[in-house]
Design a protein around this motif. Structure first.
Motif, PDB file in Angstrom:
ATOM      1  N   ALA A  11       0.831  -1.209   0.000  1.00  0.00           N
ATOM      2  CA  ALA A  11       0.000   0.000   0.000  1.00  0.00           C
ATOM      3  C   ALA A  11       0.860   1.251   0.000  1.00  0.00           C
ATOM      4  O   ALA A  11       0.576   2.216  -0.715  1.00  0.00           O
ATOM      5  CB  ALA A  11      -0.937   0.000   1.209  1.00  0.00           C
ATOM      6  N   LYS A  14       2.586   2.051  -3.391  1.00  0.00           N
ATOM      7  CA  LYS A  14       1.750   2.675  -4.432  1.00  0.00           C
ATOM      8  C   LYS A  14       1.887   4.186  -4.433  1.00  0.00           C
ATOM      9  O   LYS A  14       1.522   4.845  -5.397  1.00  0.00           O
ATOM     10  CB  LYS A  14       0.288   2.278  -4.241  1.00  0.00           C
ATOM     11  CG  LYS A  14       0.029   0.825  -4.552  1.00  0.00           C
ATOM     12  CD  LYS A  14      -1.405   0.447  -4.270  1.00  0.00           C
ATOM     13  CE  LYS A  14      -1.602  -1.047  -4.439  1.00  0.00           C
ATOM     14  NZ  LYS A  14      -2.924  -1.484  -4.013  1.00  0.00           N
ATOM     15  N   GLU A 182      -5.694  -6.967   0.949  1.00  0.00           N
ATOM     16  CA  GLU A 182      -5.023  -5.811   0.370  1.00  0.00           C
ATOM     17  C   GLU A 182      -5.336  -4.584   1.209  1.00  0.00           C
ATOM     18  O   GLU A 182      -6.415  -4.469   1.778  1.00  0.00           O
ATOM     19  CB  GLU A 182      -5.499  -5.559  -1.067  1.00  0.00           C
ATOM     20  CG  GLU A 182      -5.053  -6.622  -2.054  1.00  0.00           C
ATOM     21  CD  GLU A 182      -5.527  -6.321  -3.453  1.00  0.00           C
ATOM     22  OE1 GLU A 182      -5.739  -5.138  -3.786  1.00  0.00           O
ATOM     23  OE2 GLU A 182      -5.681  -7.278  -4.217  1.00  0.00           O
ATOM     24  N   GLU A 184      -5.094  -0.206   1.076  1.00  0.00           N
ATOM     25  CA  GLU A 184      -5.034   0.955   0.181  1.00  0.00           C
ATOM     26  C   GLU A 184      -4.982   2.207   1.042  1.00  0.00           C
ATOM     27  O   GLU A 184      -5.754   2.348   1.980  1.00  0.00           O
ATOM     28  CB  GLU A 184      -6.277   0.973  -0.716  1.00  0.00           C
ATOM     29  CG  GLU A 184      -6.245   1.966  -1.822  1.00  0.00           C
ATOM     30  CD  GLU A 184      -5.377   1.519  -2.981  1.00  0.00           C
ATOM     31  OE1 GLU A 184      -4.726   2.410  -3.577  1.00  0.00           O
ATOM     32  OE2 GLU A 184      -5.352   0.327  -3.285  1.00  0.00           O
TER      33      GLU A 184
END
Length: 185
Positions: A11, A14, A182, A184
């Motif tokens: 995360a 990114k 996951e 984010e």
């Protein structure tokens, strides 16, 4: 590899503004520059100093798979530290973190209610305080189990109890089988 730790790292990655070096030679040169010498890199990667020097000079081009994975892991761990710190700070103070999990979740509930484990696919925005706890625990070297407990506690409060509006007697939420996870920012 740690599912929660690697998910948090992915995360944060990114947020990078430039891609990390891809070739083995470029990755080795980056590590040599960061660690200030080939000897430190050799000790880190468990290879000889001469092997590191050969990668730096592009005499070796393709590392064996296990070494390639170690090199990539170490490069990404050190890549753009200021961008990484800003992304973590933003998530921990204002933005929070989104968890997308497909897993079997169990919980402990009062007698008379069903507390059977169920497979769920949840995408939940966690408040900044949980992002801060996750990142702080990861930085302190917390185990996978500890990160899992923090995430389960966050899901308990935000998803199951809806920030205190329902399921007040719910005691514990736990992950039993995780299919996909996951994060984010």
């Amino acid at each position: 590899m740690s599912l929660f730790g690697d998910g948090l790292d992915a995360a944060v990655q990114k947020a990078f503004t430039r891609p990390a070096p891809k070739s083995a030679g470029a990755q080795m040169r980056y590590l040599v520059k960061q660690l200030k010498g080939t000897k430190a890199v050799a000790e880190l990667l468990h290879v000889s100093q001469r092997t590191v020097e050969r990668y730096v000079k592009d005499q070796f081009k393709k590392p064996r798979p296990d070494l390639a994975a170690r090199i990539e892991h170490e490069v990404k761990k050190r890549w753009q530290p200021q961008i990484r710190a800003k992304a973590r700070q933003r998530a921990a103070t204002t933005g929070g973190i989104v968890i997308d999990v497909y897993a079997r979740l169990g919980y402990t509930a009062p007698i008379g209610s069903t507390d059977q484990d169920r497979v769920r696919h949840l995408t939940v925005a966690l408040p900044p305080r949980y992002a801060a706890r996750l990142f702080d625990a990861q930085e302190a070297g917390a185990s996978e189990r500890e990160l899992k407990e923090i995430a389960a506690e966050a899901l308990k409060e935000v998803y199951f109890q809806d920030n205190g509006r329902r399921a007040g007697q719910l005691e514990e939420v736990r992950f039993t089988d995780i299919v996909n996870l996951e994060f984010e920012l």
